[in-house]
Design an enzyme around this catalytic site. Structure first.
Site, mmCIF file in Angstrom:
data_model
loop_
_atom_site.group_PDB
_atom_site.id
_atom_site.type_symbol
_atom_site.label_atom_id
_atom_site.label_comp_id
_atom_site.label_asym_id
_atom_site.label_seq_id
_atom_site.Cartn_x
_atom_site.Cartn_y
_atom_site.Cartn_z
ATOM 1 N N HIS A 131 32.075 55.237 50.739
ATOM 2 C CA HIS A 131 31.941 53.850 50.290
ATOM 3 C C HIS A 131 32.390 53.804 48.843
ATOM 4 C CE1 HIS A 131 30.232 49.771 50.203
ATOM 5 N NE2 HIS A 131 30.076 50.060 48.915
ATOM 6 N N CYS A 132 33.390 53.024 48.582
ATOM 7 C CA CYS A 132 33.963 53.013 47.232
ATOM 8 C C CYS A 132 33.556 51.734 46.508
ATOM 9 C CB CYS A 132 35.484 53.111 47.309
ATOM 10 S SG CYS A 132 36.248 53.258 45.701
#
Lengths: 434, 140
Positions: free
Chosen positions: A162-163
């Site tokens: 998850h960025c």
């Protein structure tokens, strides 16, 4: 006529949607705006101050290349941030009920445990045994390489990470864009840095360096931003290049899923064989479409009313799925839905009580039925842990009995397959397990 | 024909369902287990079922294959900074439409007249192939 509801409006994950469902992002997107503004401000300063000078004194190709790079970076960034990363839709109530039945069997060995052991199913992928974990939120066995993102509350296919910088998960559907974003951003960063230095040096040739800096203070700001960000971006681009060539995800790399020390025969079953092929798959492979159908319309469920009636039936003995759900404390919506299927099967089995053997079983289990029906209406209110556990045990035995039930009539009296055919379907998962 | 339509009009969410799971032996590409569900006995012949599944798997394999067509398409989209995807269908999507047409056709000619209906896996997120036994409702 009531307003038609689109599917994104009832989407169970923690996502934000814009443009009537066309754009999908994670809930927290503050850092995404920071990323955007950093890129836009730096590039804006570059185009506003350095490019004018460089186009005049060096070549007009410099702003042209800069604009092309900038547009590519922004479009890949938006594509990464705004697209569906490859979310696996949550299972339908029927499907969940089916899976619940299948995973009930291996739990019998440890009925006393309050929290059941993590449920897994093993599959063989190209000779490599992979464990599939059951996702309690999505009610599915996660396919290989998928993982549940806790921030977005979705199972994402080929989950990378998850960025927060792009404000989205990075998964199967947007990994390509993410990789190209990182790659083109590092190129843009180096490009701007080089141009700024050229600009300052050219100015310093006529004058001294300090005066040059005074003449274009924006260049200093750009140089500082680029200098500090370029290292992390290049590092990240290098890391993802390594991942792309070996067809791994960040998730798998961190976990060390395919490292040799776990066993000699541990290899990456998803690799295409060669570095070039892996790269090509990441960059030019097939583009899987989104499975969410975000802009589709929600079909109102007609059966809901029927189901409620059924659940009021006091004769129901064993709504195994129902109890289990309550016990795991799943989210409300799915809970309700799965409940209803649980009811369905229970009622179904009730209906079949013409069968003599079946009736015997049911009478046998009546005490248990009372135990089981500690659902909201009947529940006197015992300590939840204790009753929950009891139920759990009873469910096990019940289900096993049911299956036995089902198997017997079918093998013995095949001719009367009218109503019994259904029963097999209900127990199918189990019968395959045998 | 009218009977067929009636069958199709039955509330599908109340009937018995069979789920054919994904087959991961060849990797994560979409493929369904080609195992004949015993519940279909007496309705659909084993050979008919496996033929349908083979065709389905073939269509999905085509969508997932690394053909030169996909390469060209992706490279073209990349050159336009992926703006091309805003106004064109990918090859994968075309393949999924083909799958949809195939399932519809199979339902019409083979499955629905025999009281069975296939649900397009796309509607279930390509997780499972759902098979509805139309004549057998879950509760009466």
């Amino acid at each position: 006529m009531p307003k038609k509801v689109r599917k994104w409006e009832v989407f169970p994950g923690k996502n934000k949607f814009y443009c009537n469902g066309r754009i999908m992002m994670a809930k927290q997107s503050g850092i995404f705006y920071l990323t955007c503004s950093l890129i836009v401000v730096t590039s804006g300063l570059f185009f506003g101050f350095d490019c004018v000078y460089l186009a005049e004194h060096v070549t007009p190709a410099i702003p042209a290349i800069g604009v092309a790079l900038f547009l590519f970076v922004m479009s890949t960034l938006f594509r990464t941030s705004f697209s569906d990363p490859g979310v696996i839709p949550r299972s339908t109530p029927d499907e969940a009920a089916e899976i619940e039945k299948q995973i009930e069997v291996p739990n019998t060995s440890s009925p006393g445990t309050y929290r059941p052991p993590p449920r897994t199913r093993e599959v063989v992928v190209k000779g490599q045994v992979i464990k599939l974990k059951y996702c309690f939120t999505c009610k599915i066995f996660r396919p290989p390489r998928a993982s549940h993102c806790s921030l977005c509350d979705n199972c994402v296919e080929r989950f990378d990470h998850h960025c927060p910088w792009v404000g989205n998960c990075v998964g199967k559907r947007n990994y390509r864009y993410f990789y190209l974003f990182i790659l083109s951003l590092s190129v843009l960063c180096i490009y701007i840095f080089a141009c700024v230095l050229t600009h300052l040096i050219l100015r310093a040739q006529n004058d001294n360096f300090l005066n040059a800096m005074k003449e274009s203070p924006a260049s200093i700001v750009e140089a500082i931003i680029c200098f500090f960000s370029v290292w992390s971006i290049i590092g990240l681009a290098g890391f993802h290049t390594y991942l792309a060539t070996s067809e791994q995800t960040t998730n798998e790399d961190i976990k060390g899923s395919f490292t040799a020390k776990r066993g000699q025969d541990n290899f990456n079953p998803y690799s295409k064989g060669s570095i070039i092929k892996n790269c090509m798959t990441v960059l030019c492979g097939p583009t899987a479409p989104s499975l969410l159908d975000r802009r589709g319309f929600v079909v109102p469920e007609v059966s809901q009313a029927l189901v409620v009636q059924v659940s009021e039936n006091p004769e129901k003995e064993h709504n195994s799925v129902n109890v289990r759900h309550e016990y795991y404390g799943s989210t409300n919506i799915t809970n309700q839905k799965t409940n209803s299927t649980g009811m369905n099967t229970a009622d179904d089995i009730n209906n079949e009580s013409k069968n003599v053997a079946k009736r015997e079983m049911i009478t046998y289990q009546t005490p248990d039925g009372t135990v089981n029906s500690k659902l909201p209406p009947n529940s006197g209110g015992g300590p939840p842990t204790c009753t929950g556990r009891k139920n759990h045990i009873w469910d096990m035995t019940l289900n096993q009995l049911n299956y036995m039930d089902i198997v017997i009539p079918i093998t013995s009296e095949n001719t009367e397959s009218g109503t019994k055919g259904e029963k097999t379907v209900v127990s199918r998962g189990c019968s395959t397990e045998y | 024909m009218s009977e067929m339509e009636n069958l199709a009009a039955l509330p599908v969410n109340q009937c018995i369902k069979i789920f054919v799971q994904r087959d991961f032996t060849d990797g994560t590409a979409v493929k369904f287990q080609n195992k004949y569900p015993p519940e279909l006995r007496g309705k659909i012949e084993e050979s008919q079922f496996s033929q349908t599944l083979n065709t389905l798997n073939g269509l999905y394999a085509e969508a997932e294959s690394l053909s030169s067509r996909t390469y060209c398409e992706s490279c073209f989209a990349c050159l336009t900074a992926y703006l091309a995807y805003l106004c064109m269908d990918t090859y994968y999507e075309k393949c999924l439409k083909k799958v949809n047409r195939y399932i519809e056709e199979q339902n019409k000619t083979v499955y629905v007249p025999r009281g069975v209906m296939l649900v397009d896996p796309v509607e279930r997120g390509l997780r499972v192939l759902e098979i509805c036994l139309l004549n057998e409702t879950n509760h009466r």
